[in-house]
Design a protein around this motif. Structure first.
Motif, PDB file in Angstrom:
ATOM      1  N   ASP A   1       9.951   0.973  -1.598  1.00 31.42           N
ATOM      2  CA  ASP A   1       9.281   1.091  -0.305  1.00 31.42           C
ATOM      3  C   ASP A   1      10.018   2.586   0.133  1.00 31.42           C
ATOM      4  O   ASP A   1      10.989   3.156   0.086  1.00 31.42           O
ATOM      5  CB  ASP A   1       9.892  -0.250   0.560  1.00 31.42           C
ATOM      6  CG  ASP A   1      11.247  -0.169   1.047  1.00 31.42           C
ATOM      7  OD1 ASP A   1      11.561   0.460   1.780  1.00 31.42           O
ATOM      8  OD2 ASP A   1      12.020  -0.747   0.147  1.00 31.42           O
ATOM      9  N   PRO A   2       8.849   3.024   1.132  1.00 35.94           N
ATOM     10  CA  PRO A   2       9.153   4.483   1.552  1.00 35.94           C
ATOM     11  C   PRO A   2      10.632   4.590   2.367  1.00 35.94           C
ATOM     12  O   PRO A   2      11.399   5.636   2.157  1.00 35.94           O
ATOM     13  CB  PRO A   2       8.264   4.743   2.700  1.00 35.94           C
ATOM     14  CG  PRO A   2       7.176   3.803   2.307  1.00 35.94           C
ATOM     15  CD  PRO A   2       7.768   2.591   1.479  1.00 35.94           C
TER      16      PRO A   2
ATOM     17  N   GLU B   1       0.992  -0.954  -0.008  1.00 37.09           N
ATOM     18  CA  GLU B   1      -0.134   0.099   0.150  1.00 37.09           C
ATOM     19  C   GLU B   1       1.010   1.460   0.054  1.00 37.09           C
ATOM     20  O   GLU B   1       0.504   2.257  -0.690  1.00 37.09           O
ATOM     21  CB  GLU B   1      -0.751  -0.051   1.109  1.00 37.09           C
ATOM     22  CG  GLU B   1      -2.161   0.722   0.969  1.00 37.09           C
ATOM     23  CD  GLU B   1      -3.197   0.642   2.357  1.00 37.09           C
ATOM     24  OE1 GLU B   1      -3.221   1.489   3.115  1.00 37.09           O
ATOM     25  OE2 GLU B   1      -3.842  -0.494   2.421  1.00 37.09           O
ATOM     26  N   ASP B   2       1.810   1.318   0.708  1.00 31.59           N
ATOM     27  CA  ASP B   2       2.752   2.533   0.709  1.00 31.59           C
ATOM     28  C   ASP B   2       4.034   2.408  -0.280  1.00 31.59           C
ATOM     29  O   ASP B   2       4.850   3.382  -0.101  1.00 31.59           O
ATOM     30  CB  ASP B   2       3.286   2.586   2.126  1.00 31.59           C
ATOM     31  CG  ASP B   2       4.375   1.469   2.769  1.00 31.59           C
ATOM     32  OD1 ASP B   2       4.382   0.370   1.781  1.00 31.59           O
ATOM     33  OD2 ASP B   2       4.690   1.370   3.627  1.00 31.59           O
TER      34      ASP B   2
END
Length: 108
Positions: free
Chosen positions: A66-67, A51-52
């Motif tokens: 990924d963040p 989701e992120d």
């Protein structure tokens, strides 16, 4: 929007690789701790997005980051080189202060 650039050569190679994968597969690039200089990049084929995830697209190619890895890769350019030494994705990262001789590990 991610501050990461995907070159046309990298997009072409990603599309070639993904041609053998199920529809919707993407290339995930992440930064992992370890290696001779402290960090290293990992390249994996991912069939599902988190989701992120940050999504970088060009010419039909999709890269997921990924963040946490994004913080280490901000400002980077992802390219693909095919030279005498071999074929490989190359990440030009302006945050890198040094890298090891093998070219797979770096420090910030």
């Amino acid at each position: 929007m991610a501050d990461i650039t995907l070159t046309p050569r990298a997009a072409k190679r990603i599309n070639e690789i993904m041609g053998a994968e199920p529809p919707g597969a993407s290339l995930r690039i992440s930064v992992n701790g370890g290696g001779c200089s402290g960090f290293s990049y990992a390249f994996d084929i991912e069939r599902a997005r988190a989701e992120d995830d940050v999504v970088i697209e060009r010419d039909g190619a999709t890269v997921l980051v990924d963040p946490v890895s994004l913080e280490y890769m901000s400002g980077s350019t992802i390219d693909f080189a095919n030279d005498l030494i071999g074929q490989a994705f190359k990440i030009e990262n302006p945050q890198v202060t040094s890298s090891c001789g093998c070219g797979t590990s770096f420090s910030l």
